[in-house]
Scaffold this motif. Structure first.
Motif, PDB file in Angstrom:
ATOM      1  N   GLY A 111       0.794  -1.229   0.000  1.00 34.04           N
ATOM      2  CA  GLY A 111       0.000   0.000   0.000  1.00 34.04           C
ATOM      3  C   GLY A 111       0.829   1.283   0.000  1.00 34.04           C
ATOM      4  N   LEU A 112       2.009   1.249   0.624  1.00 35.04           N
ATOM      5  CA  LEU A 112       2.863   2.435   0.643  1.00 35.04           C
ATOM      6  C   LEU A 112       3.108   2.949  -0.778  1.00 35.04           C
ATOM      7  N   ASP A 125       1.277   2.487  -3.491  1.00 42.90           N
ATOM      8  CA  ASP A 125       0.059   3.069  -4.058  1.00 42.90           C
ATOM      9  C   ASP A 125      -0.149   4.493  -3.556  1.00 42.90           C
ATOM     10  N   TRP A 142      -7.599   2.968 -10.579  1.00 42.72           N
ATOM     11  CA  TRP A 142      -8.584   1.983 -10.127  1.00 42.72           C
ATOM     12  C   TRP A 142      -9.986   2.410 -10.563  1.00 42.72           C
ATOM     13  N   GLY A 170      -3.329 -10.417  -1.124  1.00 45.61           N
ATOM     14  CA  GLY A 170      -2.472  -9.724  -0.152  1.00 45.61           C
ATOM     15  C   GLY A 170      -1.296 -10.558   0.292  1.00 45.61           C
ATOM     16  N   LEU A 184      -4.773 -14.916  -3.959  1.00 47.14           N
ATOM     17  CA  LEU A 184      -3.570 -14.386  -4.624  1.00 47.14           C
ATOM     18  C   LEU A 184      -2.666 -13.785  -3.559  1.00 47.14           C
ATOM     19  N   GLY A 185      -1.441 -14.273  -3.488  1.00 47.44           N
ATOM     20  CA  GLY A 185      -0.528 -13.678  -2.513  1.00 47.44           C
ATOM     21  C   GLY A 185       0.738 -14.487  -2.363  1.00 47.44           C
ATOM     22  N   SER A 186       1.650 -13.929  -1.601  1.00 50.50           N
ATOM     23  CA  SER A 186       2.850 -14.678  -1.247  1.00 50.50           C
ATOM     24  C   SER A 186       3.292 -14.207   0.124  1.00 50.50           C
ATOM     25  N   GLY A 226       2.290 -15.703  -5.520  1.00 50.10           N
ATOM     26  CA  GLY A 226       3.170 -14.753  -6.204  1.00 50.10           C
ATOM     27  C   GLY A 226       2.544 -13.376  -6.199  1.00 50.10           C
ATOM     28  N   TYR A 227       3.247 -12.443  -6.841  1.00 49.88           N
ATOM     29  CA  TYR A 227       2.731 -11.083  -6.947  1.00 49.88           C
ATOM     30  C   TYR A 227       2.327 -10.869  -8.390  1.00 49.88           C
ATOM     31  N   GLU A 265       0.125  -8.007 -10.489  1.00 49.87           N
ATOM     32  CA  GLU A 265      -0.711  -6.784 -10.504  1.00 49.87           C
ATOM     33  C   GLU A 265      -1.932  -6.974 -11.424  1.00 49.87           C
ATOM     34  N   SER A 308      -4.549  -9.177  -9.941  1.00 47.62           N
ATOM     35  CA  SER A 308      -5.260  -8.547  -8.827  1.00 47.62           C
ATOM     36  C   SER A 308      -6.401  -7.674  -9.362  1.00 47.62           C
ATOM     37  N   TYR A 315     -10.387  -8.057  -8.467  1.00 46.34           N
ATOM     38  CA  TYR A 315     -11.288  -7.022  -7.921  1.00 46.34           C
ATOM     39  C   TYR A 315     -12.525  -6.898  -8.806  1.00 46.34           C
ATOM     40  N   GLY A 345      -5.684  -0.132   4.756  1.00 46.11           N
ATOM     41  CA  GLY A 345      -6.244  -1.129   3.849  1.00 46.11           C
ATOM     42  C   GLY A 345      -6.734  -0.410   2.603  1.00 46.11           C
ATOM     43  N   ASN A 380      -7.236  -2.512  -0.291  1.00 49.04           N
ATOM     44  CA  ASN A 380      -7.955  -3.551  -1.047  1.00 49.04           C
ATOM     45  C   ASN A 380      -9.472  -3.407  -0.942  1.00 49.04           C
ATOM     46  N   TYR A 394     -10.573  -0.615  -3.171  1.00 53.20           N
ATOM     47  CA  TYR A 394     -10.545  -1.017  -4.583  1.00 53.20           C
ATOM     48  C   TYR A 394     -11.733  -1.935  -4.873  1.00 53.20           C
TER      49      TYR A 394
HETATM   50  P1  ADP Z   1      -0.143  -3.683   2.684  1.00 48.81           P
HETATM   51  O1  ADP Z   1      -0.172  -3.824   4.166  1.00 48.81           O
HETATM   52  O2  ADP Z   1       0.350  -4.927   2.026  1.00 48.81           O
HETATM   53  O3  ADP Z   1       0.535  -2.451   2.225  1.00 48.81           O
HETATM   54  P2  ADP Z   1      -2.579  -2.524   1.591  1.00 48.81           P
HETATM   55  O4  ADP Z   1      -3.987  -2.978   1.645  1.00 48.81           O
HETATM   56  O5  ADP Z   1      -2.275  -1.152   2.112  1.00 48.81           O
HETATM   57  O6  ADP Z   1      -1.682  -3.605   2.309  1.00 48.81           O
HETATM   58  O7  ADP Z   1      -2.086  -2.566   0.061  1.00 48.81           O
HETATM   59  C1  ADP Z   1      -1.982  -3.717  -0.621  1.00 48.81           C
HETATM   60  C2  ADP Z   1      -1.722  -3.399  -2.096  1.00 48.81           C
HETATM   61  O8  ADP Z   1      -0.895  -4.429  -2.618  1.00 48.81           O
HETATM   62  C3  ADP Z   1      -2.985  -3.434  -2.929  1.00 48.81           C
HETATM   63  O9  ADP Z   1      -2.807  -2.615  -4.071  1.00 48.81           O
HETATM   64  C4  ADP Z   1      -3.072  -4.912  -3.344  1.00 48.81           C
HETATM   65  O10 ADP Z   1      -3.861  -5.096  -4.501  1.00 48.81           O
HETATM   66  C5  ADP Z   1      -1.604  -5.178  -3.617  1.00 48.81           C
HETATM   67  N1  ADP Z   1      -1.190  -6.574  -3.489  1.00 48.81           N
HETATM   68  C6  ADP Z   1      -0.885  -7.241  -2.352  1.00 48.81           C
HETATM   69  N2  ADP Z   1      -0.493  -8.500  -2.630  1.00 48.81           N
HETATM   70  C7  ADP Z   1      -0.548  -8.639  -3.975  1.00 48.81           C
HETATM   71  C8  ADP Z   1      -0.244  -9.699  -4.895  1.00 48.81           C
HETATM   72  N3  ADP Z   1       0.174 -10.887  -4.463  1.00 48.81           N
HETATM   73  N4  ADP Z   1      -0.403  -9.468  -6.203  1.00 48.81           N
HETATM   74  C9  ADP Z   1      -0.835  -8.252  -6.650  1.00 48.81           C
HETATM   75  N5  ADP Z   1      -1.125  -7.203  -5.849  1.00 48.81           N
HETATM   76  C10 ADP Z   1      -0.982  -7.392  -4.531  1.00 48.81           C
END
Ligand code: ADP
Length: 489
Positions: free
Chosen positions: A18-19, A21, A250, A295, A326-328, A353-354, A356, A359, A363, A379, A381, A384
């Motif tokens: 999130g940082l 974004d 978004w 996440g 979706l996540g790692s 995995g990550y 974008e 994701s 959504y 948060g 997510n 979004y």
């Molecule tokens: P964080 O604590 O991880 O910063 P946030 O909710 O503030 O949590 O932001 C999470 C951001 O990272 C969102 O844009 C979310 O869609 C993205 N994100 C997290 N994990 C993944 C992933 N595995 N693949 C794609 N996007 C991800």
């Protein structure tokens, strides 16, 4: 006002969460309101770096301890992000592929901060505000106050935004040699629990501290990974400002990552098409409500309870829904989530995995987004998800508490539960399945959520008011007070 944001992440240059974004969006909106906001970040080895053109704006030489290094500041040529973007290049230290996760992260981010302050110290003019983000930039307020070489910058107001207080960058006192010579009487401004703690230092030294939601600020007085007393002590200068979301990135009507765009009137059809793509790709039954999680697979996000909650939901609620994750993160959680695939009856899949693009599709195509976070500073997510008509299922904590109202309450639209626990999630899943049967209600909730205003405009104004409160008053001549005009009426 001229505002310099200093950050480890900035979307689309480099993002780990999130940082990225937030720092990729906030300055853009500050500029739209007529200010000059710029971003300074490390020059990692990213695609964005190689795909764009850069000017060299400064070359300098400085040191962390007895390691002397040359640094170069480069600036993106076209202002394509909606703000001036500066990257700090330190050969061998910053020019790597990942943002975090190296053994020498302490040296990397200290070197970055020293270079930033060193560069600013030779500017002909000074910015009005230095805005630092999280612990990776937490030494800057200390350095400009207490490092002899940079004390001429000390009148520039500094603002710290805490996106996540779990991570503090703490290090032993033996690392103090990394900082430029500083007034040793001020060691208390670096110290927390007998360690150097960059986040605690920034909370002590910054002129103002913001957290990314009001509830998170309150919660940190009770639980802040050891900093509770500091938050209580410094509460006078702390304020919670909810993050916004970047409505340009978004937007289901224009999102470049999805094929089937939609707006409020055609949300049902639009979401269905994206859901179909997801279900085909992950072998899921399109008829069932699709519940997704996106996440980091870490304890903070409640990811460790996902496997139990999914199994229990199948057992107690029945195989009436599908899950897609979706996540790692923690390898044990990844293994457990992978292991669950063996039990899938076209109703469970996971992507470790990550990704974008995926994701965004999730959504758009999901019916529900699960967020059983133990800690959630803001948060993004859930915001979004709502913009894409996806109903959030969240634990009542931090920013989730501030943005989601349970559909059982007046004008509510989400599913909210109290604890990050298997039982609470399973009950939430049961409520989601139940709600999904009432398609008319789901349609109304989707439309309501898509029209909620989580845009940056709101939040940016609050930041600007905060900066304004730190600026020196205009000279008396400008107000007319010098001549006594105002007082004489
Ligand atoms: P964080 O604590 O991880 O910063 P946030 O909710 O503030 O949590 O932001 C999470 C951001 O990272 C969102 O844009 C979310 O869609 C993205 N994100 C997290 N994990 C993944 C992933 N595995 N693949 C794609 N996007 C991800």
């Amino acid at each position: 006002m001229e505002i310099i944001h200093v950050s480890a992440e900035c979307y689309p240059v480099a993002k780990a969460g999130g940082l990225g974004d937030v720092v990729g969006a906030m300055p853009k909106y500050q500029n739209k309101l007529g200010h000059i906001a710029k971003v300074v970040m490390p020059m990692y080895k990213t695609k964005f770096l190689s795909d764009n053109s850069w000017d060299v704006v400064h070359k300098g030489r400085t040191n962390i301890g007895d390691y002397w290094f040359d640094y170069t500041i480069i600036k993106e040529q076209t202002n394509k992000l909606g703000f001036d973007l500066y990257l700090v290049d330190i050969n061998g230290l910053l020019d790597r592929e990942k943002v975090y996760g190296y053994d020498d992260d302490i040296q990397r981010f200290t070197g970055f901060q020293v270079a930033v302050v060193d560069w600013m110290s030779v500017w002909e003019h000074h910015p009005d505000i230095i805005h630092v983000h999280d612990h990776h930039t937490g030494f800057i307020p200390f350095m400009i106050k207490h490092c002899y070489k940079y004390q001429h910058l000390q009148n520039i107001p500094t603002v710290l935004t805490i996106h996540n207080a779990q991570y503090q960058g703490a290090m032993g006192w033996e690392m103090s040699y990394l900082l430029p010579p500083w007034d040793s009487w001020k060691y208390g401004m670096l110290d927390w629990n007998n360690n150097i703690n960059p986040l605690a230092s920034a909370i002590k030294c910054a002129w103002k501290v913001t957290t990314v939601s009001k509830s998170y600020l309150e919660e940190m007085k009770q639980s802040a990974n050891g900093l509770e007393a500091l938050f209580e002590y410094e509460k006078g200068k702390c304020v919670g400002i909810l993050n916004g979301i970047d409505f340009h990135v978004w937007d289901p009507a224009t999102d470049t990552y999805i094929e089937d765009h939609f707006t409020v009137p055609d949300v049902k059809e639009g979401k269905q098409k994206s859901k179909r793509l997801l279900c085909e790709r992950f072998n899921l039954d399109e008829e069932k409500p699709l519940i997704v999680f996106i996440g980091r697979l870490v304890g903070e996000k409640g990811a460790d309870i996902l496997p139990g909650a999914i199994s229990d939901s199948f057992y107690y609620v029945g195989r009436k829904m599908s899950f897609l994750i979706l996540g790692s993160g923690f390898p044990e959680v990844e293994d457990q989530l992978n292991g669950l695939q063996r039990l899938s009856q076209n109703d469970y899949s996971v992507y470790i995995g990550y990704n974008e693009a995926l994701s965004h599709l999730m959504y758009a195509g999901a019916d529900f987004l699960l967020m059983p976070s133990r800690v959630e500073p803001c948060g993004l997510n859930q915001m979004y998800a709502m913009r894409y008509g996806t109903i959030p299922m969240v634990r009542r904590t931090g920013g989730l508490r501030d943005t989601v109202v349970d559909y059982g309450e007046k004008d509510g639209y989400g599913i909210v539960y109290n604890w990050a626990a298997v039982g609470d999630i399973t009950q939430g899943v049961w409520r989601a399945v139940d709600l999904f049967e009432d398609q008319e209600k789901v349609g109304a909730i989707r439309k309501q959520m898509m029209q909620l205003d989580f845009s940056w405009e709101h939040s940016v104004q609050q930041y600007l008011d905060l900066y304004e409160s730190l600026l020196p008053l205009p000279p008396l001549e400008e107000t007319g007070e010098k001549d006594g005009k105002l007082h004489d009426g």
